[in-house]
Write a protein that holds these residues in place. Structure first.
Motif, PDB file in Angstrom:
ATOM      1  N   ALA A  39      65.127  49.660  48.845  1.00 43.98           N
ATOM      2  CA  ALA A  39      64.562  51.012  48.767  1.00 43.98           C
ATOM      3  C   ALA A  39      63.777  51.225  47.479  1.00 43.98           C
ATOM      4  O   ALA A  39      62.741  51.893  47.489  1.00 43.98           O
ATOM      5  CB  ALA A  39      65.673  52.057  48.889  1.00 43.98           C
ATOM      6  N   VAL A  40      64.265  50.663  46.357  1.00 45.47           N
ATOM      7  CA  VAL A  40      63.560  50.868  45.084  1.00 45.47           C
ATOM      8  C   VAL A  40      62.525  49.772  44.816  1.00 45.47           C
ATOM      9  O   VAL A  40      61.713  49.890  43.913  1.00 45.47           O
ATOM     10  CB  VAL A  40      64.523  50.989  43.876  1.00 45.47           C
ATOM     11  CG1 VAL A  40      65.419  52.207  44.032  1.00 45.47           C
ATOM     12  CG2 VAL A  40      65.328  49.728  43.649  1.00 45.47           C
ATOM     13  N   ARG A  41      62.580  48.699  45.575  1.00 40.84           N
ATOM     14  CA  ARG A  41      61.580  47.633  45.550  1.00 40.84           C
ATOM     15  C   ARG A  41      61.567  46.823  44.257  1.00 40.84           C
ATOM     16  O   ARG A  41      60.522  46.374  43.809  1.00 40.84           O
ATOM     17  CB  ARG A  41      60.207  48.200  45.870  1.00 40.84           C
ATOM     18  CG  ARG A  41      60.210  48.922  47.205  1.00 40.84           C
ATOM     19  CD  ARG A  41      58.914  49.548  47.508  1.00 40.84           C
ATOM     20  NE  ARG A  41      58.011  48.513  47.995  1.00 40.84           N
ATOM     21  CZ  ARG A  41      56.736  48.697  48.191  1.00 40.84           C
ATOM     22  NH1 ARG A  41      56.202  49.854  47.947  1.00 40.84           N
ATOM     23  NH2 ARG A  41      55.981  47.725  48.622  1.00 40.84           N
ATOM     24  N   HIS A  42      62.744  46.656  43.651  1.00 43.95           N
ATOM     25  CA  HIS A  42      62.882  45.755  42.506  1.00 43.95           C
ATOM     26  C   HIS A  42      64.356  45.401  42.357  1.00 43.95           C
ATOM     27  O   HIS A  42      65.217  46.057  42.931  1.00 43.95           O
ATOM     28  CB  HIS A  42      62.280  46.357  41.224  1.00 43.95           C
ATOM     29  CG  HIS A  42      62.925  47.596  40.734  1.00 43.95           C
ATOM     30  ND1 HIS A  42      63.925  47.593  39.783  1.00 43.95           N
ATOM     31  CD2 HIS A  42      62.737  48.900  41.057  1.00 43.95           C
ATOM     32  CE1 HIS A  42      64.296  48.840  39.533  1.00 43.95           C
ATOM     33  NE2 HIS A  42      63.605  49.644  40.295  1.00 43.95           N
ATOM     34  N   PRO A  43      64.672  44.364  41.566  1.00 45.50           N
ATOM     35  CA  PRO A  43      66.044  43.855  41.496  1.00 45.50           C
ATOM     36  C   PRO A  43      67.068  44.772  40.823  1.00 45.50           C
ATOM     37  O   PRO A  43      68.261  44.591  41.005  1.00 45.50           O
ATOM     38  CB  PRO A  43      65.928  42.565  40.682  1.00 45.50           C
ATOM     39  CG  PRO A  43      64.491  42.232  40.652  1.00 45.50           C
ATOM     40  CD  PRO A  43      63.740  43.483  40.885  1.00 45.50           C
ATOM     41  N   VAL A  44      66.645  45.716  40.008  1.00 43.91           N
ATOM     42  CA  VAL A  44      67.491  46.670  39.293  1.00 43.91           C
ATOM     43  C   VAL A  44      68.201  46.036  38.097  1.00 43.91           C
ATOM     44  O   VAL A  44      68.142  46.546  37.003  1.00 43.91           O
ATOM     45  CB  VAL A  44      68.526  47.384  40.201  1.00 43.91           C
ATOM     46  CG1 VAL A  44      69.394  48.344  39.412  1.00 43.91           C
ATOM     47  CG2 VAL A  44      67.840  48.106  41.351  1.00 43.91           C
ATOM     48  N   THR A  45      68.898  44.916  38.294  1.00 41.83           N
ATOM     49  CA  THR A  45      69.678  44.290  37.227  1.00 41.83           C
ATOM     50  C   THR A  45      68.798  43.410  36.339  1.00 41.83           C
ATOM     51  O   THR A  45      67.688  43.036  36.703  1.00 41.83           O
ATOM     52  CB  THR A  45      70.825  43.457  37.813  1.00 41.83           C
ATOM     53  OG1 THR A  45      70.305  42.580  38.806  1.00 41.83           O
ATOM     54  CG2 THR A  45      71.885  44.347  38.425  1.00 41.83           C
ATOM     55  N   LEU A  46      69.324  43.082  35.172  1.00 44.14           N
ATOM     56  CA  LEU A  46      68.593  42.340  34.148  1.00 44.14           C
ATOM     57  C   LEU A  46      68.154  40.960  34.621  1.00 44.14           C
ATOM     58  O   LEU A  46      68.960  40.183  35.118  1.00 44.14           O
ATOM     59  CB  LEU A  46      69.467  42.191  32.894  1.00 44.14           C
ATOM     60  CG  LEU A  46      68.866  41.391  31.737  1.00 44.14           C
ATOM     61  CD1 LEU A  46      67.619  42.082  31.193  1.00 44.14           C
ATOM     62  CD2 LEU A  46      69.903  41.200  30.640  1.00 44.14           C
ATOM     63  N   ILE A  47      66.881  40.681  34.450  1.00 45.26           N
ATOM     64  CA  ILE A  47      66.316  39.352  34.684  1.00 45.26           C
ATOM     65  C   ILE A  47      65.483  39.027  33.453  1.00 45.26           C
ATOM     66  O   ILE A  47      64.549  39.755  33.115  1.00 45.26           O
ATOM     67  CB  ILE A  47      65.447  39.297  35.954  1.00 45.26           C
ATOM     68  CG1 ILE A  47      66.320  39.605  37.170  1.00 45.26           C
ATOM     69  CG2 ILE A  47      64.774  37.932  36.081  1.00 45.26           C
ATOM     70  CD1 ILE A  47      65.596  39.607  38.484  1.00 45.26           C
ATOM     71  N   GLU A  48      65.844  37.950  32.782  1.00 42.10           N
ATOM     72  CA  GLU A  48      65.154  37.558  31.557  1.00 42.10           C
ATOM     73  C   GLU A  48      64.143  36.453  31.841  1.00 42.10           C
ATOM     74  O   GLU A  48      64.369  35.584  32.681  1.00 42.10           O
ATOM     75  CB  GLU A  48      66.165  37.100  30.508  1.00 42.10           C
ATOM     76  CG  GLU A  48      67.082  38.234  30.076  1.00 42.10           C
ATOM     77  CD  GLU A  48      68.111  37.805  29.059  1.00 42.10           C
ATOM     78  OE1 GLU A  48      68.858  36.843  29.343  1.00 42.10           O
ATOM     79  OE2 GLU A  48      68.158  38.437  27.984  1.00 42.10           O
ATOM     80  N   ASP A  49      63.028  36.506  31.102  1.00 41.83           N
ATOM     81  CA  ASP A  49      61.988  35.478  31.167  1.00 41.83           C
ATOM     82  C   ASP A  49      61.506  35.207  32.592  1.00 41.83           C
ATOM     83  O   ASP A  49      61.322  34.061  32.995  1.00 41.83           O
ATOM     84  CB  ASP A  49      62.463  34.186  30.497  1.00 41.83           C
ATOM     85  CG  ASP A  49      62.788  34.409  29.027  1.00 41.83           C
ATOM     86  OD1 ASP A  49      62.038  35.137  28.352  1.00 41.83           O
ATOM     87  OD2 ASP A  49      63.793  33.852  28.547  1.00 41.83           O
ATOM     88  N   ASP A  50      61.296  36.257  33.344  1.00 41.69           N
ATOM     89  CA  ASP A  50      60.760  36.169  34.701  1.00 41.69           C
ATOM     90  C   ASP A  50      59.273  35.827  34.593  1.00 41.69           C
ATOM     91  O   ASP A  50      58.533  36.474  33.846  1.00 41.69           O
ATOM     92  CB  ASP A  50      60.947  37.520  35.401  1.00 41.69           C
ATOM     93  CG  ASP A  50      60.780  37.453  36.904  1.00 41.69           C
ATOM     94  OD1 ASP A  50      60.651  36.344  37.453  1.00 41.69           O
ATOM     95  OD2 ASP A  50      60.806  38.533  37.539  1.00 41.69           O
ATOM     96  N   VAL A  51      58.825  34.823  35.309  1.00 44.63           N
ATOM     97  CA  VAL A  51      57.414  34.427  35.283  1.00 44.63           C
ATOM     98  C   VAL A  51      56.800  34.828  36.619  1.00 44.63           C
ATOM     99  O   VAL A  51      57.271  34.400  37.678  1.00 44.63           O
ATOM    100  CB  VAL A  51      57.256  32.910  35.055  1.00 44.63           C
ATOM    101  CG1 VAL A  51      55.779  32.523  35.068  1.00 44.63           C
ATOM    102  CG2 VAL A  51      57.917  32.496  33.745  1.00 44.63           C
ATOM    103  N   ILE A  52      55.764  35.664  36.550  1.00 38.35           N
ATOM    104  CA  ILE A  52      55.101  36.137  37.763  1.00 38.35           C
ATOM    105  C   ILE A  52      53.599  35.906  37.655  1.00 38.35           C
ATOM    106  O   ILE A  52      53.050  35.825  36.553  1.00 38.35           O
ATOM    107  CB  ILE A  52      55.370  37.634  38.018  1.00 38.35           C
ATOM    108  CG1 ILE A  52      54.884  38.474  36.831  1.00 38.35           C
ATOM    109  CG2 ILE A  52      56.833  37.880  38.296  1.00 38.35           C
ATOM    110  CD1 ILE A  52      54.749  39.940  37.137  1.00 38.35           C
ATOM    111  N   THR A  53      52.954  35.817  38.784  1.00 34.67           N
ATOM    112  CA  THR A  53      51.503  35.705  38.840  1.00 34.67           C
ATOM    113  C   THR A  53      50.973  36.920  39.588  1.00 34.67           C
ATOM    114  O   THR A  53      51.454  37.243  40.683  1.00 34.67           O
ATOM    115  CB  THR A  53      51.078  34.411  39.552  1.00 34.67           C
ATOM    116  OG1 THR A  53      51.639  33.301  38.836  1.00 34.67           O
ATOM    117  CG2 THR A  53      49.570  34.271  39.586  1.00 34.67           C
ATOM    118  N   LEU A  54      50.025  37.602  38.964  1.00 34.94           N
ATOM    119  CA  LEU A  54      49.457  38.828  39.531  1.00 34.94           C
ATOM    120  C   LEU A  54      47.986  38.652  39.864  1.00 34.94           C
ATOM    121  O   LEU A  54      47.295  37.833  39.252  1.00 34.94           O
ATOM    122  CB  LEU A  54      49.595  39.970  38.519  1.00 34.94           C
ATOM    123  CG  LEU A  54      50.998  40.316  38.045  1.00 34.94           C
ATOM    124  CD1 LEU A  54      50.941  41.286  36.872  1.00 34.94           C
ATOM    125  CD2 LEU A  54      51.800  40.904  39.189  1.00 34.94           C
TER     126      LEU A  54
END
Length: 183
Positions: A39-54
């Motif tokens: 529903a909120v469209r994200h993990p909510v909990t802590l994620i460190e050093d996440d690498v994403i490509t936009l």
């Protein structure tokens, strides 16, 4: 990796009067946690050093796909590393802004970001909403639409739907990312 559960099984066990290791309790809590994340469209909990490509969008600002943003440690555009404060700035709400009258390229998959996001401790309003939802899920008897105790009548029907409470709606609205991409 996101923590699987958004609320404490011990607290749900108190409400339901069962042991916190009860498999149905844990399944209900997992289902409610997944439903909230969806529903909120994200993990909510802590994620460190996440690498994403936009995808670049040709404007000065991009929105990161998860919040709150705690730290941005690297940004690259087409393989070239940018410098924080000189080339870009970021906000806890998930905005990544180019500085110096520059814009992000209007090119697909051109911006790579390494960042940390989410809550180290799940906010209490999320925990409460997830616990309410898990209690409702726990109470559902799959396949049973009606149940009468006197003269024992049971009717089987379609899968029961789990509605949402005002508390759930308020928590989702408060923690949902503001994206213009909703259908």
């Amino acid at each position: 990796m996101a923590t699987d559960l958004l609320a404490d099984p011990e607290e749900l066990a108190e409400w339901l009067g069962v042991d916190a290791s009860d498999t149905k309790l844990l399944a209900a809590l997992r289902a409610a946690s997944r439903r909230f994340r969806g529903a909120v469209r994200h993990p909510v909990t802590l994620i460190e050093d996440d690498v994403i490509t936009l995808d670049g969008n040709g404007s000065a600002s991009l929105l990161l796909p998860a919040a709150p943003v705690l730290e941005v440690t690297a940004v690259e555009v087409d393989g070239e590393e940018l410098t924080a404060v000189t080339d870009y700035a970021w906000s806890a709400d998930g905005y990544l802004r180019r500085l110096g009258c520059r814009v992000w390229p209007a090119t697909l998959r051109s911006v790579q970001v390494t960042y940390s996001h989410g809550h180290e401790t799940v906010p209490e309003d999320i925990q409460g909403a997830v616990l309410d939802q898990a209690r409702a899920i726990y109470a559902i008897q799959p396949g049973v639409q009606q149940k009468t105790i006197g003269a024992q009548s049971v009717t089987f029907g379609v899968q029961a739907a789990t509605g949402v409470t005002a508390q759930w709606t308020a928590a989702v609205e408060r923690h949902q990312l503001n994206r213009g991409d909703r259908p």
